[in-house]
Design a protein around this motif. Sequence first.
Motif, PDB file in Angstrom:
ATOM      1  N   ASP A  12       0.870  -1.179   0.000  1.00 53.75           N
ATOM      2  CA  ASP A  12       0.000   0.000   0.000  1.00 53.75           C
ATOM      3  C   ASP A  12       0.906   1.229   0.000  1.00 53.75           C
ATOM      4  N   LEU A  13       0.964   1.911  -1.130  1.00 55.09           N
ATOM      5  CA  LEU A  13       1.910   3.011  -1.301  1.00 55.09           C
ATOM      6  C   LEU A  13       1.271   4.367  -1.025  1.00 55.09           C
ATOM      7  N   GLU A  14       1.992   5.198  -0.297  1.00 59.94           N
ATOM      8  CA  GLU A  14       1.623   6.599  -0.117  1.00 59.94           C
ATOM      9  C   GLU A  14       2.443   7.433  -1.107  1.00 59.94           C
ATOM     10  N   SER A  15       2.101   8.696  -1.245  1.00 57.55           N
ATOM     11  CA  SER A  15       2.887   9.555  -2.119  1.00 57.55           C
ATOM     12  C   SER A  15       4.295   9.701  -1.545  1.00 57.55           C
ATOM     13  N   GLY A  16       5.285   9.782  -2.425  1.00 58.93           N
ATOM     14  CA  GLY A  16       6.657   9.917  -1.963  1.00 58.93           C
ATOM     15  C   GLY A  16       7.653   9.323  -2.940  1.00 58.93           C
ATOM     16  N   ASN A  17       8.903   9.254  -2.515  1.00 57.32           N
ATOM     17  CA  ASN A  17       9.993   8.718  -3.337  1.00 57.32           C
ATOM     18  C   ASN A  17      10.283   7.272  -2.962  1.00 57.32           C
ATOM     19  N   TYR A  18      10.442   6.422  -3.967  1.00 58.90           N
ATOM     20  CA  TYR A  18      10.655   4.994  -3.755  1.00 58.90           C
ATOM     21  C   TYR A  18      11.794   4.499  -4.641  1.00 58.90           C
ATOM     22  N   LEU A  19      12.304   3.330  -4.267  1.00 63.73           N
ATOM     23  CA  LEU A  19      13.271   2.665  -5.138  1.00 63.73           C
ATOM     24  C   LEU A  19      13.143   1.151  -4.992  1.00 63.73           C
TER      25      LEU A  19
ATOM     26  N   LEU B  38      18.828  -1.236  -9.552  1.00 69.88           N
ATOM     27  CA  LEU B  38      18.361  -0.135  -8.729  1.00 69.88           C
ATOM     28  C   LEU B  38      17.529   0.783  -9.614  1.00 69.88           C
ATOM     29  N   LYS B  39      16.276   0.931  -9.256  1.00 66.45           N
ATOM     30  CA  LYS B  39      15.365   1.792 -10.009  1.00 66.45           C
ATOM     31  C   LYS B  39      14.631   2.701  -9.035  1.00 66.45           C
ATOM     32  N   THR B  40      14.598   3.994  -9.326  1.00 66.04           N
ATOM     33  CA  THR B  40      13.849   4.939  -8.499  1.00 66.04           C
ATOM     34  C   THR B  40      12.569   5.341  -9.210  1.00 66.04           C
ATOM     35  N   PHE B  41      11.554   5.691  -8.427  1.00 65.03           N
ATOM     36  CA  PHE B  41      10.315   6.199  -9.003  1.00 65.03           C
ATOM     37  C   PHE B  41       9.587   7.034  -7.952  1.00 65.03           C
ATOM     38  N   VAL B  42       8.644   7.840  -8.407  1.00 68.14           N
ATOM     39  CA  VAL B  42       7.885   8.729  -7.541  1.00 68.14           C
ATOM     40  C   VAL B  42       6.421   8.337  -7.590  1.00 68.14           C
ATOM     41  N   VAL B  43       5.786   8.288  -6.431  1.00 66.13           N
ATOM     42  CA  VAL B  43       4.351   8.012  -6.343  1.00 66.13           C
ATOM     43  C   VAL B  43       3.639   9.306  -5.977  1.00 66.13           C
ATOM     44  N   ASN B  44       2.678   9.684  -6.785  1.00 66.36           N
ATOM     45  CA  ASN B  44       1.878  10.887  -6.526  1.00 66.36           C
ATOM     46  C   ASN B  44       0.500  10.492  -6.027  1.00 66.36           C
ATOM     47  N   ASP B  45      -0.183  11.434  -5.394  1.00 64.12           N
ATOM     48  CA  ASP B  45      -1.554  11.189  -4.975  1.00 64.12           C
ATOM     49  C   ASP B  45      -2.426  10.915  -6.193  1.00 64.12           C
ATOM     50  N   LYS B  46      -3.506  10.161  -5.977  1.00 65.42           N
ATOM     51  CA  LYS B  46      -4.429   9.844  -7.078  1.00 65.42           C
ATOM     52  C   LYS B  46      -5.037  11.120  -7.645  1.00 65.42           C
TER      53      LYS B  46
END
Length: 319
Positions: A290-297, A311-319
């Motif tokens: 369950d992902l919240e908005s923020g920076n992930y890898l 190693l892969k980075t990605f950003v999750v934004n609000d719906k």
Amino acid sequence: MKMLNKIKHQHFGIILLVLFTIACKTDKKQNVQTETEKKENNIIEVITRSMDFQTADTLKSGWNTFAYKNLSGEVHFFIMDKLPSDSIVESDIKDHLLPPFDDGMKYLIEGKADSAMAAFGKIPAWFNEVKRYGGTGLISPGKTAVSSINLEPGKYMMECYVKAINGEWHTSHGMWKFITVVDETTNFSPDEADHTISVSSTDGYTFDTQPKSGINRFKVEFIDQVPHEHFNGHDVNLIKYDASANIDSLVYWMNWMNPTGLRTPTPKGFTFLGGMNNCEAGEIGYFEVDLESGNYLLISETPKADEKGMLKTFVVNDK
């Protein structure tokens, strides 16, 4: 009049009793349905409170979903090692498998690489025949990791080989457990995934989709599996990081052969959310977060994961 009031009170009491009984039966039925749903989804609960795995000793073969709750104060994971023989017993682990790892790590911390390799050379030959069927990625204290893996019948060793603050393996502190997988299938199949991660020693991670906030299901395809410089294969760990995080320090920490690698405390700024542990070539595993908005890898527990494309980075934004 008194008699009439008495009758009314009696009727009212009877009505309350009936309503209470119906409510109790309804609640009980709902609880039963919840347990039934858990059985149908074949969710296996695993709990760590200290250096332990509290879970079932026997599982069915086929697809199983594990909900791993880390209620301890350290980062952990679990991996399912299928042993080459059902005759392997506790003394084989405690007296013959763990000591060479303990001695080897001690020498690495002391900077004695040659002595470390000599110690690792005493690992029992049967350990080279162990097959790995996945598990969870690294999981921070207070978090729950959900993963689905496909198990063949046989005898397994569930283990966590993260290191304590003194550099000793969690396995040497008792964090391992025999589990028997019987020749009776679960008849359960994982739900379709939202995202697919392919991992190989040649191409690293192939991951092109964009996760969104909320529940995300990941499918992990192990295109191949090879031993890297740390004698282990590759996996997938999902991590959230904040502005204080130093990704280079994480890359270093993910290699257990480094003196402070895979050792408590973890690098600052990172929250470990699970993933999929090592599987054999051609195998598939699933994990859910369950992902919240923020920076992930996404990162593999291998030396120089960044240079290997793991190693892969990605950003999750609000719906």
